[in-house]
Scaffold this active site. Structure first.
Site, PDB file in Angstrom:
ATOM      1  CE1 TYR A   1      -2.945  -3.146   0.665  1.00 53.79           C
ATOM      2  CE2 TYR A   1      -4.470  -1.335   0.910  1.00 53.79           C
ATOM      3  CZ  TYR A   1      -4.227  -2.667   0.705  1.00 53.79           C
ATOM      4  OH  TYR A   1      -5.277  -3.534   0.537  1.00 53.79           O
ATOM      5  CG  ASP A  42      -7.670  -4.517   2.474  1.00 51.80           C
ATOM      6  OD1 ASP A  42      -8.770  -4.504   3.075  1.00 51.80           O
ATOM      7  OD2 ASP A  42      -7.455  -3.851   1.447  1.00 51.80           O
ATOM      8  CE  LYS A  71       2.990 -17.778  -0.896  1.00 49.04           C
ATOM      9  NZ  LYS A  71       2.221 -19.033  -0.830  1.00 49.04           N
ATOM     10  CG  ASP A  79      -0.632 -20.047   0.767  1.00 51.49           C
ATOM     11  OD1 ASP A  79       0.117 -19.422   1.537  1.00 51.49           O
ATOM     12  OD2 ASP A  79      -0.221 -20.967   0.047  1.00 51.49           O
TER      13      ASP A  79
END
Ligand code: NAI
Length: 331
Positions: free
Chosen positions: A123, A227, A170, A203
């Site tokens: 962002y 988010d 991740k 995930d």
């Protein structure tokens, strides 16, 4: 008397924020509102949807209640929501996700807290075209912001009696950026051995959240994952209409629902005010108005449990204003 900045927002913002203001007025807390401009309609006048005088009011009052603000997609001005969080260094986005009485969902006893880093990650808005047909969007991760958000998560856990903090990442793919976040989490976690701690790939977290939400307690992560996971978590407890939020910094705090401006239902008096009213409950507690917060929460939960004087998305028969009146009548 507390002086609080108020951004009604656009779309359904003025309707749901109006409902919250009406409910707070009946709660016993003495609030003087400073109503501020922000959003698409003032861009022509001020050249920005988040003008300096609005930011300065929040800096001065240190607390704001905010409605959603629409952001143009794929072009146009920078998101006023991102501008607000960055300008005021509201680094921690807090989203408590809890079952709400009277709202039927697939799971029972969901009680999670999502902590999202609010100032960097993807962002950062640093995008450029390398050559025609190729663009880059930079993910910025700093040690300072990662340490700060992980520390906030553990402090929150201690202050609110939570049992476990899960860091979501991740780092198997983004070895440097998410790797740094993960390293910072481990360093902070080593100082808080009394709280259970774990790390999990994003995930896998998504899958486990929708299978066994009860195995989680608090989740801390960078901006984009926060988010997306906030919305997955909202879905576990009945959707965007019922999840509150807060953006917290060292100096200021801005309280707002997770949902956006919902242009599809704006102006129809059918938007669910629950999320903004629950955000107001967080705000009242932040202001030290615990009794007023309890009164609002009890009255809201009473109206939700009966399931009649609630908005159509909850199967009820009244509009936004009718639901606010029912909550006030209970208080
Ligand atoms: P949205 O949250 O506005 O709406 C998604 C769906 O949920 C719509 O079908 C809407 O009708 C429903 N919904 C949302 N809030 C509801 C409520 N209180 N009661 C009943 N139904 C509700 O998300 P969307 O459509 O992706 O975004 C619309 C605009 O809002 C965009 O410009 C987006 O950038 C902005 N936005 C602003 C946020 C903020 O100000 N913090 C946060 C999220 C989005």
């Amino acid at each position: 008397m507390h002086r609080v900045s108020l951004i009604p927002g656009d779309g359904i913002g003025p309707e749901v924020v109006g409902a919250a203001v009406q409910v707070i007025a009946a709660s016993g807390a003495e609030i003087e509102w400073e109503v501020l401009e922000a959003g698409a309609e003032i861009v022509e006048k001020h050249g920005t949807p988040m003008p300096d005088h609005t930011l300065n009011s929040i800096r001065k009052n240190r607390v704001a209640l905010k409605g959603p603000l629409t952001t143009p997609i794929g072009g146009g001005y920078q998101s006023p929501n991102v501008a607000l969080r960055k300008s005021l260094e509201l680094y921690a986005c807090l989203r408590p996700v809890k079952d709400v009485p009277g709202v039927r969902t697939r799971f029972e006893n969901v009680d999670l807290v999502v902590i999202r880093e609010n100032t960097e990650g993807l962002y950062s808005g640093i995008e450029h075209r390398v050559v025609p047909g190729v663009v880059e969007s930079l993910k910025v991760v700093t040690e300072e912001a990662s340490m700060r958000i992980c520390e906030y998560a553990f402090q929150y856990a201690k202050e609110h009696g939570r049992r476990k903090v899960t860091a979501v990442h991740k780092a198997n793919i983004m070895k440097m950026s998410d790797g740094l976040f993960l390293e910072c989490f481990r360093r902070v976690a080593s100082r808080h051995q009394d709280i259970e701690q774990e790390t999990m790939i994003v995930d896998s977290t998504c899958m486990q959240l929708v299978q066994w939400p009860e195995r989680f307690d608090m989740l801390v992560m960078e901006n984009l994952y926060g988010d997306i996971l906030s919305e997955i978590c909202a879905g576990l407890v009945g959707g965007l209409g019922v999840v509150p939020g807060a953006n917290i910094g060292e100096d200021c705090a801005v309280f707002e629902a997770v949902h956006g401006s919902a242009p599809d239902i704006a102006g129809q008096n059918i938007a669910n005010p629950t999320a903004v009213i629950l955000s107001s409950v967080l705000m009242l507690r932040h202001l030290g108005e615990g009794t007023a917060a309890d009164r609002v929460e009890t009255a809201l939960y009473g109206v939700l449990s009966e399931g009649v004087q609630v908005t159509p998305d909850l199967g009820g028969t009244v509009g936004t204003s009718g639901m606010a009146e029912a909550i006030v009548a209970r208080m």
